[in-house]
Structures are given as structure tokens and as C-alpha cells.
Design an enzyme around this catalytic site. Structure first.
Site, mmCIF file in Angstrom:
data_model
loop_
_atom_site.group_PDB
_atom_site.id
_atom_site.type_symbol
_atom_site.label_atom_id
_atom_site.label_comp_id
_atom_site.label_asym_id
_atom_site.label_seq_id
_atom_site.Cartn_x
_atom_site.Cartn_y
_atom_site.Cartn_z
ATOM 1 N N ARG A 72 0.833 -1.206 0.000
ATOM 2 C CA ARG A 72 0.000 0.000 0.000
ATOM 3 C C ARG A 72 0.868 1.258 0.000
ATOM 4 O O ARG A 72 0.552 2.245 -0.673
ATOM 5 C CB ARG A 72 -0.953 -0.016 1.211
ATOM 6 C CG ARG A 72 -2.027 1.044 1.135
ATOM 7 C CD ARG A 72 -3.099 0.835 2.187
ATOM 8 N NE ARG A 72 -2.599 1.056 3.545
ATOM 9 C CZ ARG A 72 -3.334 0.890 4.637
ATOM 10 N NH1 ARG A 72 -4.598 0.508 4.548
ATOM 11 N NH2 ARG A 72 -2.826 1.112 5.838
ATOM 12 N N LYS A 171 -2.522 7.049 0.979
ATOM 13 C CA LYS A 171 -2.321 7.407 2.389
ATOM 14 C C LYS A 171 -1.257 8.497 2.414
ATOM 15 O O LYS A 171 -0.069 8.234 2.647
ATOM 16 C CB LYS A 171 -1.904 6.155 3.173
ATOM 17 C CG LYS A 171 -2.346 6.189 4.622
ATOM 18 C CD LYS A 171 -2.330 4.808 5.227
ATOM 19 C CE LYS A 171 -2.252 4.831 6.726
ATOM 20 N NZ LYS A 171 -3.305 5.533 7.429
ATOM 21 N N GLU A 204 -16.203 6.176 5.493
ATOM 22 C CA GLU A 204 -15.408 5.545 6.556
ATOM 23 C C GLU A 204 -15.310 6.526 7.707
ATOM 24 O O GLU A 204 -15.849 7.630 7.632
ATOM 25 C CB GLU A 204 -14.020 5.180 6.030
ATOM 26 C CG GLU A 204 -13.238 6.396 5.515
ATOM 27 C CD GLU A 204 -11.867 6.044 4.949
ATOM 28 O OE1 GLU A 204 -11.326 4.991 5.297
ATOM 29 O OE2 GLU A 204 -11.346 6.856 4.171
HETATM 30 N N1 PXG Z 1 -9.357 4.726 7.022
HETATM 31 C C1 PXG Z 1 -8.461 5.705 7.154
HETATM 32 C C2 PXG Z 1 -8.772 7.041 6.607
HETATM 33 C C3 PXG Z 1 -7.244 5.458 7.790
HETATM 34 O O1 PXG Z 1 -6.341 6.409 7.892
HETATM 35 C C4 PXG Z 1 -7.965 3.181 8.159
HETATM 36 C C5 PXG Z 1 -9.139 3.488 7.491
HETATM 37 C C6 PXG Z 1 -7.748 1.774 8.628
HETATM 38 O O2 PXG Z 1 -6.799 1.131 7.796
HETATM 39 P P1 PXG Z 1 -5.861 -0.017 8.368
HETATM 40 O O3 PXG Z 1 -5.006 -0.402 7.226
HETATM 41 O O4 PXG Z 1 -5.080 0.569 9.511
HETATM 42 O O5 PXG Z 1 -6.728 -1.104 8.828
HETATM 43 C C7 PXG Z 1 -6.985 4.172 8.304
HETATM 44 C C8 PXG Z 1 -5.670 3.896 8.957
HETATM 45 C C9 PXG Z 1 -3.125 6.453 13.966
HETATM 46 C C10 PXG Z 1 -3.552 6.419 12.559
HETATM 47 O O6 PXG Z 1 -2.031 6.966 14.243
HETATM 48 C C11 PXG Z 1 -4.356 5.403 12.069
HETATM 49 C C12 PXG Z 1 -4.761 5.408 10.749
HETATM 50 C C13 PXG Z 1 -4.349 6.452 9.972
HETATM 51 C C14 PXG Z 1 -3.572 7.444 10.463
HETATM 52 C C15 PXG Z 1 -3.136 7.435 11.757
HETATM 53 O O7 PXG Z 1 -3.875 5.980 14.812
HETATM 54 N N2 PXG Z 1 -5.587 4.438 10.279
#
Ligand code: PXG
Length: 305
Positions: A72, A171, A204
Site C-alpha cells: 500500500r 495514504k 469511513e
Molecule cells: N481509514 C483511514 C482514513 C485510515 O487512515 C484506516 C481506514 C484503517 O486502515 P488499516 O489499514 O489501519 O486497517 C486508516 C488507517 C493512527 C492512525 O495513528 C491510524 C490510521 C491512519 C492514520 C493514523 O492511529 N488508520
């Protein structure tokens, strides 16, 4: 390509033993003390949010789905014309080395790749040396009681980025879209907020994907609803399928959320967390439901097993 990794220890006077135990941060092939982990104020990651990142977890010293996170990261970088100056294998090794040198087993890992330092102008061609940073630190989990009682969330008025403007699948270091929605949530006393897309559909949450349970089946917005394709989301889809729970990726509205039997969020930091109230409306019985609980148990077994 970076030179072989060297561990640098701060030479600052007066730090004594503290320096020896200081957290080590990976920057561009070197492991340096946290206090010495610095990049230029001309870096376009800082000036423009021009860069990409990943958030990962390790459990008992093993990084959960490292290859998927790296895939990713490389996709995000490709989408913004950013070349990561190391191989995926070197990045994987660097992640594991950073964990090991810090003696961390259960950790949160942040990978950051910036465009690098340049002039005070947007032109990415006038930058050099993209910065590769790996921070591994102890994890800050949501309060334990929220996993038992469930979260309350609200819908933010800030709409998720239009996919043709900045695709949510990237991201990127520009997370203001999500941060503005997060602020709305916090102002309403909620640690997460639901974001709708430009069509008014459920997208989301600010840092988590969303799932609903209705009549024993799971539903979650599809990738083209303008969401990040969460690694935890994918893991939960697989776990549900193994448990013979039907999963549909389909457009969802706020109405679907309000009338769902159960609701939960997924994310690397949150893992799987129940949602029991949305916009002041109780979801289902108003308590974490049986399918959510089953998937939480199966997720724990997957990551810790
Ligand atoms: N949606 C968004 C917009 C995210 O940024 C997720 C879903 C979940 O994806 P994953 O791959 O983690 O299952 C994310 C990711 C933090 C932090 O520091 C967490 C995310 C993004 C930025 C910071 O807690 N989650």
C-alpha cells in the site's frame, strides 16, 4: 539505495545513560536517537504534506501483514509520483531492525516517506533526497472499556475527499480532511467520526473503516466509495468468510447505519471496536452485538495466535 545501516548514539553532553536507552528512530538508513531524528524545514512533507505514510502494528515481535502495508505504501507513492529510495525488502528489514533495536514486541510502527527538501515552491522536481523515516513506539490503545461498552460516534459535516481530488486510497501526509472531521467528533465528545463521501454515502471514519451487521450478514462500503482500503478491513472480511458470515461490499447510507443490528470499526490502531451509538441513535440493542464480539475474538486469535 541507502548505505548499510549504522546505529548512531547521541554524543550530546549530559545525557548519560538516558541516551543509551533513548528510542532509536530510523532515518535514511541510520538509526539515531529520538532527540537527533530531524529533517529539514524545507522538506515538502512539512511544507505541503507532500509524502506518504503507513501505520503498522507488531504483536509479540511480529509485524502484522507487513507485506500488505508495504504494497500500500508503494502504491500510495506511485500515485503521487514519488520514488521510494529503497527496495521493499530493505524497508521490511529496516522495520524489523527498528523494532529489535528498541526492544519492542507490541508496538505501533509509523513509516513516512517525504518528497524531501526543496525550494519554497510546489514543484516537486526542485526537491532532492526523499526522507525515509521509521518510528516504532509503544502503542496507545483506545481505553479498554470502549471495547466492552462500545463507542459513540457522530457524522461529521466534513465530506471525505472527492476521489478525483485526492483519492482516499492514497495514504498521503495530507490528512487535513480527516483531521477536520476528527475535530468535529471531538467537539461532540466522540473519539471517532463518520465521514460521508461526495455522493452522501457512508465512506469511513477518520482513521478506521466501518462495518454494519444486518440480518446476520456484514456490509461495508466498497473501495470506490472513496475509502482507504484498510488492511484490518481486509483481514476482517477474510475472518468473516472463514466463519461463514456473508460479507457484501456495497454503497451504504446513514439510514443503513441507523437501522443496522450492529456496527463496528476496523483499523490498525483500533483493531476491531464496537459502535453502539451513531448521531445519538442507539444501534441495534445499544450494546456490542454477537457478530461483532465473535469477530473481535477471531481477530485477537489471528494477530496474537
Ligand atoms: N481509514 C483511514 C482514513 C485510515 O487512515 C484506516 C481506514 C484503517 O486502515 P488499516 O489499514 O489501519 O486497517 C486508516 C488507517 C493512527 C492512525 O495513528 C491510524 C490510521 C491512519 C492514520 C493514523 O492511529 N488508520
Amino acid at each position: 539505495m541507502f548505505p548499510a545501516m549504522v546505529v548512531q548514539t547521541s554524543k550530546s553532553p549530559g545525557q548519560g545513560d538516558a541516551a543509551a536507552t533513548s528510542l532509536k528512530i530510523f532515518i535514511n538508513g541510520r538509526l539515531v536517537d529520538k532527540e537527533d531524528a530531524k529533517i529539514s524545514v524545507y522538506d515538502h512533507g512539512l511544507l505541503y504534506g507532500d509524502g506518504v505514510f503507513e501505520g503498522l502494528r507488531s504483536y509479540a515481535g511480529r509485524v502484522f501483514r507487513l507485506e500488505q502495508h508495504l504494497a500500500r505504501l508503494w502504491d500510495s507513492a506511485k500515485a503521487i509520483w514519488l520514488e521510494i529510495p529503497m527496495t521493499r525488502q530493505a524497508m521490511a528489514d529496516a522495520v524489523n531492525d527498528t523494532l529489535k533495536v528498541n526492544g519492542l514486541e507490541d508496538a505501533y510502527i509509523r513509516l513516512v516517506v517525504t518528497r524531501g527538501a526543496g525550494s519554497l515552491g510546489l514543484d516537486p522536481n526542485r526537491t532532492s533526497d526523499p526522507q525515509v523515516i521509521i518510528i516504532a513506539d509503544r502503542i496507545q490503545l483506545y481505553p479498554r472499556e470502549l471495547y466492552e461498552k462500545g463507542l459513540e460516534i457522530v457524522t461529521a459535516s466534513t465530506v471525505r475527499n472527492h476521489p478525483a481530488a485526492l483519492n482516499a486510497r492514497v495514504k498521503s501526509l495530507n490528512y487535513l480532511n480527516n483531521i477536520l472531521a476528527k475535530i468535529e467528533g471531538l467537539q461532540a465528545g466522540c473519539i471517532e467520526a463518520l465521514m460521508l463521501n461526495h455522493k452522501g454515502e457512508v465512506a469511513e471514519c477518520t482513521g478506521d473503516n466501518i462495518f454494519l451487521v444486518r440480518a446476520g450478514a456484514l456490509a461495508t462500503p466498497p473501495t470506490d466509495a472513496g475509502i482507504l482500503e484498510g488492511i484490518t478491513r481486509q483481514a476482517v472480511i477474510e475472518l468473516a468468510q472463514q466463519a461463514k458470515i456473508h460479507v457484501r461490499e456495497m454503497p451504504l447510507t446513514r439510514h443503513d447505519v441507523y437501522v443496522a443490528d450492529e456496527c463496528f470499526l476496523t483499523g490498525t490502531a483500533a483493531e476491531v471496536i464496537p459502535v453502539v451509538k451513531v448521531d445519538s441513535r442507539p444501534i441495534g440493542s445499544g450494546e456490542p452485538g454477537p457478530i461483532t464480539r465473535k469477530l473481535i475474538d477471531r481477530f485477537h486469535a489471528l494477530v496474537r495466535g
